[in-house]
Design a protein around this motif. Structure first.
Motif, PDB file in Angstrom:
ATOM      1  N   ASN A   1       0.980  -1.114  -0.138  1.00 45.11           N
ATOM      2  CA  ASN A   1      -0.039  -0.008   0.024  1.00 45.11           C
ATOM      3  C   ASN A   1       0.945   1.222  -0.136  1.00 45.11           C
ATOM      4  O   ASN A   1       0.357   2.277   0.238  1.00 45.11           O
ATOM      5  CB  ASN A   1      -0.967   0.056   1.258  1.00 45.11           C
ATOM      6  CG  ASN A   1      -2.059  -1.067   1.066  1.00 45.11           C
ATOM      7  OD1 ASN A   1      -2.698  -1.155   0.002  1.00 45.11           O
ATOM      8  ND2 ASN A   1      -2.155  -1.869   2.160  1.00 45.11           N
ATOM      9  N   ALA A   2       2.080   1.222  -0.275  1.00 43.08           N
ATOM     10  CA  ALA A   2       3.062   2.456  -0.238  1.00 43.08           C
ATOM     11  C   ALA A   2       2.863   3.062  -1.467  1.00 43.08           C
ATOM     12  O   ALA A   2       2.638   2.643  -2.508  1.00 43.08           O
ATOM     13  CB  ALA A   2       4.268   1.857  -0.083  1.00 43.08           C
ATOM     14  N   SER A   3       2.563   4.467  -1.181  1.00 40.50           N
ATOM     15  CA  SER A   3       2.418   5.343  -2.387  1.00 40.50           C
ATOM     16  C   SER A   3       3.736   6.111  -2.603  1.00 40.50           C
ATOM     17  O   SER A   3       3.674   6.752  -3.857  1.00 40.50           O
ATOM     18  CB  SER A   3       1.297   6.301  -2.132  1.00 40.50           C
ATOM     19  OG  SER A   3       1.458   7.022  -0.788  1.00 40.50           O
ATOM     20  N   SER A   4       4.734   6.376  -1.852  1.00 42.32           N
ATOM     21  CA  SER A   4       5.519   7.044  -2.274  1.00 42.32           C
ATOM     22  C   SER A   4       7.048   6.226  -2.132  1.00 42.32           C
ATOM     23  O   SER A   4       7.002   5.075  -1.531  1.00 42.32           O
ATOM     24  CB  SER A   4       5.730   8.283  -1.336  1.00 42.32           C
ATOM     25  OG  SER A   4       6.207   7.768   0.191  1.00 42.32           O
TER      26      SER A   4
ATOM     27  N   GLU B   1       7.903   5.511   1.637  1.00 46.05           N
ATOM     28  CA  GLU B   1       7.249   4.549   2.179  1.00 46.05           C
ATOM     29  C   GLU B   1       7.691   3.188   1.678  1.00 46.05           C
ATOM     30  O   GLU B   1       7.625   2.233   2.321  1.00 46.05           O
ATOM     31  CB  GLU B   1       5.701   4.806   1.730  1.00 46.05           C
ATOM     32  CG  GLU B   1       5.100   5.861   2.534  1.00 46.05           C
ATOM     33  CD  GLU B   1       3.754   6.317   2.023  1.00 46.05           C
ATOM     34  OE1 GLU B   1       3.185   5.630   1.160  1.00 46.05           O
ATOM     35  OE2 GLU B   1       3.002   7.080   2.526  1.00 46.05           O
ATOM     36  N   GLN B   2       7.781   3.108   0.258  1.00 46.69           N
ATOM     37  CA  GLN B   2       8.303   1.874  -0.283  1.00 46.69           C
ATOM     38  C   GLN B   2       9.928   1.314   0.481  1.00 46.69           C
ATOM     39  O   GLN B   2       9.832  -0.102   0.669  1.00 46.69           O
ATOM     40  CB  GLN B   2       8.643   2.128  -1.489  1.00 46.69           C
ATOM     41  CG  GLN B   2       7.158   2.014  -2.361  1.00 46.69           C
ATOM     42  CD  GLN B   2       7.765   2.050  -4.034  1.00 46.69           C
ATOM     43  OE1 GLN B   2       8.568   2.624  -4.258  1.00 46.69           O
ATOM     44  NE2 GLN B   2       6.482   1.956  -4.847  1.00 46.69           N
TER      45      GLN B   2
END
Length: 103
Positions: A60-63, A66-67
């Motif tokens: 669910n990481a968007s940036s 976050e990844q």
């Protein structure tokens, strides 16, 4: 059928993390030192839950940040789970009878 979604804001995530950290500290702090290693190595299923949570965060990481955090979460959780099984195996080896015969 109507679905509602819950948005996990940074403040709520920090609150959950702090609550989990405090609870874990209180529970582990009350365990006698003689039981600490068997308890932790025997509860490797908890590490599996950590890996599942880290995978969920990674998916669910968007940036990019976050990844990266999700990747390191998966990496550290998997390492922790593998280490727990290694510790358990070493502890079980201590209780096996030795093959050496005393003369």
């Amino acid at each position: 059928m109507e679905y509602t979604t819950t948005i996990l804001t940074g403040f709520v995530a920090l609150y959950i993390f702090m609550l989990a950290a405090f609870t874990g500290y209180e529970i582990i702090g009350r365990v006698p030192s003689i039981l600490h290693t068997p308890l932790m190595s025997g509860s490797n299923f908890v590490h599996g839950i950590v890996v599942v949570g880290a995978l969920w965060a990674l998916v669910n990481a968007s940036s990019t940040l976050e990844q990266v955090i999700g990747f390191f979460g998966v990496l550290l959780g998997a390492g922790n789970a593998a280490g727990g099984y290694v510790v358990t195996e070493r502890m079980l080896e201590m209780f096996k009878p030795s093959d050496k015969k005393k003369t």
